[in-house]
Design an enzyme around this catalytic site. Sequence first.
Site, PDB file in Angstrom:
ATOM      1  CD  GLU B  49       9.626  17.800  16.575  1.00  0.00           C
ATOM      2  OE1 GLU B  49       9.757  16.655  16.140  1.00  0.00           O
ATOM      3  OE2 GLU B  49       8.524  18.302  16.833  1.00  0.00           O
ATOM      4  CG  HIS B 272       7.824  19.822  10.022  1.00  0.00           C
ATOM      5  ND1 HIS B 272       7.236  21.018  10.318  1.00  0.00           N
ATOM      6  CD2 HIS B 272       7.366  18.940  10.940  1.00  0.00           C
ATOM      7  CE1 HIS B 272       6.458  20.868  11.387  1.00  0.00           C
ATOM      8  NE2 HIS B 272       6.528  19.614  11.787  1.00  0.00           N
TER       9      HIS B 272
END
Lengths: 410, 410
Positions: B49, B272
Amino acid sequence: MEADPTLRLRVFDLNCWAIRYLSKRRQERVRLIGDTLRREGFDLVLLQEVWSERDYSDLKAKLGGCYPFSHYFRSGVIGSGLCVFSKFPILDTLLYQYSLNGYPYMLQHGDWFCGKSVGLVIIKISGIIFNVYVTHLHAEYCREKDAYLPHRLVQAWELAQFIRHTSKAADVVLLGGDLNMHPEDVGIRLLRGWTGLRDAFAEATRFEGCEHGCTLVPNNCFTVKAELLPFPLGIRIDYILYKAISSFTVKCEELKTTTGTAPGMDIPFSDHEAVMATLHVQRQGQAVGACGLGAAELTLVDVVTEARTEVGVGLRAAQRQRYSAGRMAVLAALLLLLQAVAALGVLAGLAAGQPFPKLSFSLLAFLAVGVLLLSTGLHLFHTMEVKMLQGTEEQMRMALRVLQERLRDG
Amino acid sequence: MEADPTLRLRVFDLNCWAIRYLSKRRQERVRLIGDTLRREGFDLVLLQEVWSERDYSDLKAKLGGCYPFSHYFRSGVIGSGLCVFSKFPILDTLLYQYSLNGYPYMLQHGDWFCGKSVGLVIIKISGIIFNVYVTHLHAEYCREKDAYLPHRLVQAWELAQFIRHTSKAADVVLLGGDLNMHPEDVGIRLLRGWTGLRDAFAEATRFEGCEHGCTLVPNNCFTVKAELLPFPLGIRIDYILYKAISSFTVKCEELKTTTGTAPGMDIPFSDHEAVMATLHVQRQGQAVGACGLGAAELTLVDVVTEARTEVGVGLRAAQRQRYSAGRMAVLAALLLLLQAVAALGVLAGLAAGQPFPKLSFSLLAFLAVGVLLLSTGLHLFHTMEVKMLQGTEEQMRMALRVLQERLRDG
């Protein structure tokens, strides 16, 4: 160590030109191909352009006795058209779809819809692991001004990379297919140089077939004669390539092509000629260099540089198209905005008493929406194209760095 | 043969959640990630990402001294978001784009536009060949009714196949990434069973971090708390997996995760948690089984069967959607035909004297054209989806056949 007895392998490769509703005398030709394959009993059959799964199933049913193992590779809207029939068990398969494959709006060419790919089947014969690749690259519609050259080069590069990365445990690598490139084209030189694959036609001890091994010949009643005018003998774009890894050698004893008609018939199998190779595989006393490169590295640097230049040309074209599509989308959005303002003005009674051209207004709005959607789609598509071309260029740059380091160190 | 000294490898894995304009405090976090990576000096950094190439360039500039080698994988409209930083030279790379990745019309989810992929970099450390894979699979938006499960399973299968086929010359295989699957999910079991990869969290001698190794935790200020309600401790969806091939062993000495904030800071790196593993790689006296399977084959048959059932469910859904889109296209075409007949009638003077509703007529025609184009596009898309699901199902069937033969013979 004594040399093992030789393994003799007969390989058949053909672009079948079996497009439903479009290809002439398709069913008759597919039947003919099936009959010939059953009669001849090759070890390995690599087919392209079997677009209809029905045709594949018919072939499979007919050939089940002689070639008990087969695989059809599915991809894209129409299918990859790729399939393999084998006398020996297929242990594993993998499909890699090329990241670039023409343009969806080039409907008259249609390559985009086929999801052009390379299929891998792994076969073990007498304890020898064969990595067998079958592929079909983007067609060349105009050799003088080939708009698809960068895409075909990306495909040739991805094909070479895929083969290199997946064949490391193989003893023998075989590639068959319609590469849509002439033997001296940069894409073929790139593929051969980067993988170390050898051309069965160039290596064959005996050859029988069309002059220069051509596989698209004026003699064939289905070829478009106008396209072959600059090449009176035809062109060679279908190949069987091979190399041995680890401690094996492969030799091409014989290469044959059909010559405009199927053997003993008055019609050809396809608009392409079939290529048939007889290969001899032998275990050697000592291992051969694993990468197949060596002295050819200097030439390879030139080839990769040449390919990278062509990819760069494609990149700039894709960037221009992305820009044009983006600008068109912005203009359409502005037009819609203007119309919204005008409509609000009318609603607010600013133009009271004046007739409002509802019909033209709505038509214009619909047109603007249509253009906006289309150009946004195009912009997204060309953005992806730019990314993939950049990615390939960078991979090629890395390859050049590694090659140059090897040359310096070696 | 005496055992070589142990190679100690520190690996960092993180889904960076760096979406331009959308992710909160992105630039601050990317700076923080860069600072930490520079300070900690890992051997290998696997990031997901990183959607903006600008962020990658910034990281590259900052980390150039400590990690002189890096690679960014380009794909899709936005990019794959995958990149790797390494202390050791990257010898080669390859990108494999998953054939299915959600739907372009699910704009609110957006996975389709990312061109989800697996990237491979090949690294040589002290003569040991590492095949390092980094990936990010399709997100799970609703666990109870997960419409993307078949697509994610196809991705897990393609990931496993890609690893198996490309890692045959590697000594050590490493996979890091956001797999968007819980440890007990069928996709993870399929991936692990089919490749023989081991889970660093399960194997670690020492563990420090979030309970159960969770990487999406309520403690993190950027996670959506509502989504984690059924999981008070959080979920584990980011992994480091590994295995040794040939004559090596790998052990995970230590596994760490961040715990809701970056070490010593008050904000996290991302939504995360980062996963950090310390691996010990050692040369062994004798070769270990190459395929990493063995006694687990019976379980594997069950897992592949379970996955195949789910892919079958997805296949039937895709077939239904293809049918609906096709029917809609036919209806729109019929409407257009009807309109054409009516318009011809008017032109021929059949309804002379009666007023012709030009505006509604044109609007309806535009609408019909819009619906026709849209539903044709959808039909093509779902046709591709059906092909890929069928292809995967068939590959799984072949895998089951091979497994069952091995069980019978063994």
